[in-house]
Design an enzyme around this catalytic site. Structure first.
Site: not given
Length: 759
Positions: A184, A269, A304, A362
Site C-alpha cells: 500500500k 491515512e 470493511h 486479481r
C-alpha cells in the site's frame, strides 16, 4: 463500416445475452461508443517488467492470428470461484485440474473438474497455501498454467515467480506489478507519480516505531484509518477517532495483519466521513494495451468487507465516470499491468472527489456484475491475455448495457454483528437461473461450511435494463433463496434491497451503521399462519408421504383411532440464537381432526387472542413441503427440521429448530425443551460459563484460574473463518475454570471459561 465491425465482433465474441449482442450492433450504441475518446495507446513504450512479454505497446490488432489457448490448467482454489473458472474452461474445451484439502474431498469443484488431487489437511496453510504441492500437482498432471482465483495465492508474487521458474504460466499479472501494487505504501508513491490522486496520509515501506506513528497521527489529525501495508479484505484495518483509541487499535491491527499477511507494518491515512467505495475493472494485455470495463459501486459493507455490489456506480456524472476510468487505466499502465485487475477508489460523497485506495491484482469476487453489463466473460479474457493474445475488444467497443447487482450469500448471523457460522447446508433451494439472473454456486445442499475458510456460500447476480429493474429481479431471487442448517444473511440482504435509502442511491460505506434500525427492525411474534404451518408439518410428517390420489382414511391410523376426534398440542418459541433480540414467550398451537386430511387449528401467541383456522385441508407434498388451505387459499410452505449439534451439551437446553419458508420470508422456531432442562440451563448460565459459539481457533486467553474479572472484560479471543471473535465476561466474579489454551481448536459448545459470580 462501423456497424459491420460491431456485427463481426459480436459474432467473434458472443455475449452473455442476445439482447446485449443486438444492442452492440444498434446505431444508438455505436453512436455512443464512437463518442468515447480513444485510449492513449498510440505511443509506443517498452515493457520493462513483463516476465514473458517483449516489444512495444500497440493498438490491439483483432484481425491478427490468435495464439492457441492452454489445453489444461490447474485451479489453485476452491468453492464458487473454482467452479466459475471450470465453467469457462468447459466452454472453451480446456481440461481442468482441481486441488483440494481433506475438508473438500467431496466438494463441488472437485466433482466438476476433469482431475482432482489432494493437497493436505483442512488448514489452508497445509493445503491451499502450499506452493510446492500445487506446483508438484501441476507438473504431474501436465497443466500448462495455474489460475489462482481470488484469495489464497492469487496476489502472491513469490508464487508467480516460482511458477515462472518451473515453466508454468501464472494466469495473473506480472511479478513486479504484483509487488508494487501489493504494498500500500509503494503503490501510493507510484500512483502519485502517475497523476492518480491519493488520500493524504503517512506511509513508508520500512517498519515504523510506535512513537513515530503516534506523532504522525497527531499531525494528520483524527479521525484516521490504520491499515495493514499488505492488507486486503478488511484485514488489519481500524478506524480511530481519538488519540486515546490509537494504541489499542494499532496493536489490534498489527496483530491481525501479522496473522493474515505475516507482516505487521501499517500505514495511516485521513478517514473520510462519507466515503463511497467505487472501483474500476481494468484489463491489460502482453502488448501493453490497457482498457477499462466500467466501474462498480461496493459501498455497502460490514467489517470493511463488501456484501452487495452494483455496476455501473449509480449517480455519477459522465465527467466523473470518465475521470475514474482514465485514472484507473493510468494506474494500470504505471506498472505495465497484465490481465484482470481492479483499481479501488474512495469517493467523497460531499465533494465527488476521489482518491486511489489500492489495486487488487486479481479477478474480484464481484466481477460478475461487470460481465453482466458488458456481456463479456472475464475469465476467458484472462485466458486470452495469459496466452499472449491481445485484448478481445478495444476501449470504444466495450459496451455498457443496463444495470447489475451482486448479493453475496454468507454463512453468518447479521443480528449478532455478522458473526460467521459453520456447519452443514441441511437444506438449500435456489431460484431458477435465467438471462437476467445468474447464480455463482460452490456448495450444494449437503455441503459443509468449514471453520477454516471464508464463509461465502454463493452469489446472486441480477441484470436489468436499469437499476430499478435489476433491483426488482434481485429482490425476487432473494425471496426464493432458501438455506437451512447454518445462519445466513439472506433475510438481511432482502431488507437491504428493499430499503428506501438504498433504493434512493444514498450510498456510503457507513450505510449499515447509519440505517441499522431500519435494516434490523424488532423481531415480531411469528404470525399465526407460520405457526399453523409449523404444527401441520410436525403432525403430517408422522404419516407416510402418499400421492394425493391414494390418500385414504387408513393412512391416518398412525395418529388416531376409529371414531375418535384426534387432538394434538404443539409449543414453539422464537430462536434467540439466530435473532438475538427476538420476542420471548411461547406460542401454542392446537390441532383437532375428526376427518382425515381436514383440521381445525387454534393458534395462541403471547399477549394475543387465539386465531382459529377452520376446516383446513392439508397434506405433505414432499418431505419438506406442506400444502394447506389456510384462509381459504392454498398455501405452500417449506419446513426444514434441524437437530442440535452433538457438541452442544444437554444443559444448553437446545432442541430441534424448525426453519419455515413462508410467503417469501424465513422464520426459525425452537421446539422448547422440557422445563427441567430450562431450569438447569438457567443455573449454568448464571454461573458465568462461557462456551465456544462455533468451532474456532483459540487466539489468546486473557485470564487464569483465580483471576478476578469484571463484566465486559475480555477473557478469550477466538478466530473462525478469518474473523476474530472476542468473548467477554457476562458477570463480575472470579475465574474458576480455564478450559482452553492458546492455539487450541475448540468445538461449538465447549466450555472455555467458568466464572463464579460475586455476591
Amino acid at each position: 463500416m462501423l456497424r459491420k465491425r460491431a456485427t463481426r465482433l459480436a459474432a467473434q465474441h458472443p455475449l452473455r445475452h442476445p439482447e446485449v449482442g443486438a444492442a452492440i450492433a444498434s446505431t444508438r450504441f455505436l453512436r455512443a461508443a464512437s463518442a468515447r475518446p480513444e485510449p492513449s495507446t498510440s505511443v509506443a513504450r517498452p515493457l520493462s517488467n513483463r516476465t514473458y512479454a517483449r516489444g512495444f505497446a500497440t493498438v490491439p490488432d483483432l484481425s491478427a492470428p490468435r495464439k492457441p489457448l492452454f489445453t489444461k490448467i490447474l485451479i489453485a482454489n476452491r468453492g464458487e470461484i473454482a467452479c466459475r473458472v471450470i465453467r469457462t474452461c468447459r466452454k472453451l474445451g480446456i481440461s481442468t485440474v482441481a486441488v483440494y484439502s481433506d475438508a473438500d474431498e467431496n466438494a463441488l469443484h472437485v466433482q466438476m473438474a476433469d482431475e482432482a488431487y489432494r493437497l493436505g489437511p483442512a488448514v489452508s496453510a497445509e493445503s491451499y497455501l502450499r506452493m510446492d504441492k500445487i506446483i508438484e500437482v501441476a507438473k504431474r498432471s501436465g497443466a500448462q498454467a495455474i489460475h489462482p482465483g481470488y484469495g489464497f495465492l492469487s496476489e502472491n508474487a513469490k508464487f508467480a515467480e516460482q511458477l515462472a521458474a518451473e515453466g508454468l504460466v501464472f494466469i495473473g499479472p506480472g511479478v513486479e506489478a504484483m509487488k508494487s501494487m501489493g504494498s500500500k505504501s509503494e503503490s501510493k508513491d507510484i500512483m502519485l507519480a502517475a497523476g492518480v490522486p491519493c488520500v493524504p496520509g503517512y506511509h513508508t515501506s520500512e517498519p515504523v516505531p510506535v512513537a513515530e506513528l503516534e506523532a504522525q497521527a497527531r499531525k494528520l489529525g483524527y479521525p484516521l484509518l490504520i491499515k495493514a501495508v499488505l492488507g486486503g479484505g478488511g484485514k488489519g484495518m481500524r478506524i480511530v477517532r481519538s488519540a486515546d483509541e490509537f494504541l489499542p487499535a494499532l496493536e489490534s491491527a498489527q496483530r491481525e495483519a501479522l496473522k493474515a499477511f505475516s507482516d505487521e507494518r501499517v500505514l495511516i491515512e485521513r478517514w473520510i466521513e462519507r466515503p463511497r467505495h467505487v472501483e474500476v475493472q481494468v484489463f491489460g494485455d502482453a502488448m501493453g494495451n490497457v482498457v477499462s470495463l466500467w466501474e462498480r459501486d461496493c459501498s455497502v459493507q460490514r467489517r470493511h468487507q463488501k456484501i452487495i455490489e452494483e455496476a455501473p456506480a449509480p449517480g455519477l456524472s459522465d465527467e466523473v465516470r470518465k475521470d475514474l476510468s482514465d485514472k484507473a487505466v493510468a494506474a494500470a499502465k504505471a506498472v505495465n499491468y497484465l490481465g484482470a485487475g481492479t483499481v479501488e477508489f474512495i469517493l467523497d460523497c460531499d465533494t465527488d472527489e476521489f482518491y486511489f485506495m489500492e489495486m487488487n491484482t486479481r479477478l474480484q469476487v464481484e466481477h460478475p456484475v461487470t460481465e453482466m453489463i458488458t456481456g463479456q466473460d472475464l475469465v476467458q479474457w484472462q485466458l486470452e491475455v495469459a496466452s499472449e493474445n491481445p485484448l478481445p475488444l478495444r476501449q470504444e467497443e466495450i459496451p455498457r448495457i443496463g444495470h447489475a447487482f451482486e448479493a453475496r450469500i454468507y454463512a453468518e448471523n447479521p443480528r449478532n454483528n455478522f458473526l460467521p457460522d459453520v456447519g452443514p447446508l441441511l437444506y438449500k433451494s435456489t431460484p431458477q437461473p435465467s438471462a437476467s439472473l445468474r447464480l455463482e454456486e460452490g456448495f450444494p445442499q449437503g455441503s459443509n461450511i468449514e471453520v477454516y475458510y471464508d464463509p461465502l456460500i454463493s452469489k446472486v447476480v441480477a441484470h436489468g435494463r436499469d437499476r430499478t429493474e435489476a433491483l426488482r429481479i434481485l429482490s425476487k431471487a432473494l425471496d426464493e433463496y432458501h438455506v437451512a442448517g447454518v445462519a445466513t444473511n439472506v433475510e438481511f440482504l432482502k431488507a437491504l434491497a428493499g430499503n428506501e435509502a438504498f433504493i434512493g442511491q444514498e450510498l456510503d460505506t457507513g450505510f449499515i451503521a447509519k440505517h441499522h434500525a431500519e435494516l434490523f427492525p424488532p423481531i415480531s411474534v411469528p404470525s399465526p399462519d407460520v405457526l399453523a404451518q409449523a404444527a401441520l408439518f410436525l403432525l403430517l410428517r408422522e404419516q407416510p408421504l402418499q400421492p394425493a390420489a391414494t390418500i385414504s382414511p387408513w393412512h391416518s391410523l398412525a395418529f388416531r383411532r376409529f371414531s375418535d376426534v384426534y387432538t394434538r398440542h404443539f409449543k414453539f418459541q422464537p430462536d434467540p440464537v439466530l435473532t438475538q433480540d427476538s420476542p420471548s414467550g411461547i406460542s401454542e398451537v392446537t390441532i383437532v381432526s375428526s376427518n382425515p386430511g381436514s383440521f381445525d387449528i387454534a393458534v395462541k401467541t403471547p399477549d394475543e387472542e387465539p386465531v382459529i383456522f377452520a376446516d383446513v385441508k392439508a397434506q405433505m407434498t414432499s418431505p419438506t413441503m406442506v400444502s394447506s388451505t389456510l384462509n381459504a387459499q392454498m398455501v405452500n410452505t417449506t419446513v426444514v427440521q434441524q437437530s442440535p449439534p452433538l457438541a452442544v451439551p444437554p444443559t444448553a437446553a437446545v432442541t430441534d429448530r424448525l426453519h419455515i419458508f413462508h410467503e417469501g420470508s424465513k422464520t426459525t422456531l425452537l421446539i422448547p425443551p422440557p422445563n427441567y432442562l430450562l431450569q438447569i440451563a438457567a443455573e449454568v448460565m448464571s454461573s458465568g460459563v462461557i462456551r465456544a459459539p462455533m468451532p474456532s481457533l483459540v487466539v489468546d486467553v486473557h485470564v487464569q484460574k483465580g483471576d478476578p474479572v469484571k463484566k465486559g472484560q475480555t477473557v478469550v479471543v477466538l478466530e473462525s473463518m478469518k474473523t476474530e471473535i472476542v468473548l467477554r465476561a457476562e458477570v463480575d466474579g472470579v475465574v474458576t475454570l480455564v478450559g482452553c489454551k492458546k492455539g487450541n481448536m475448540v468445538e461449538e459448545g465447549k466450555e472455555l471459561i467458568s466464572i463464579e459470580e460475586s455476591a
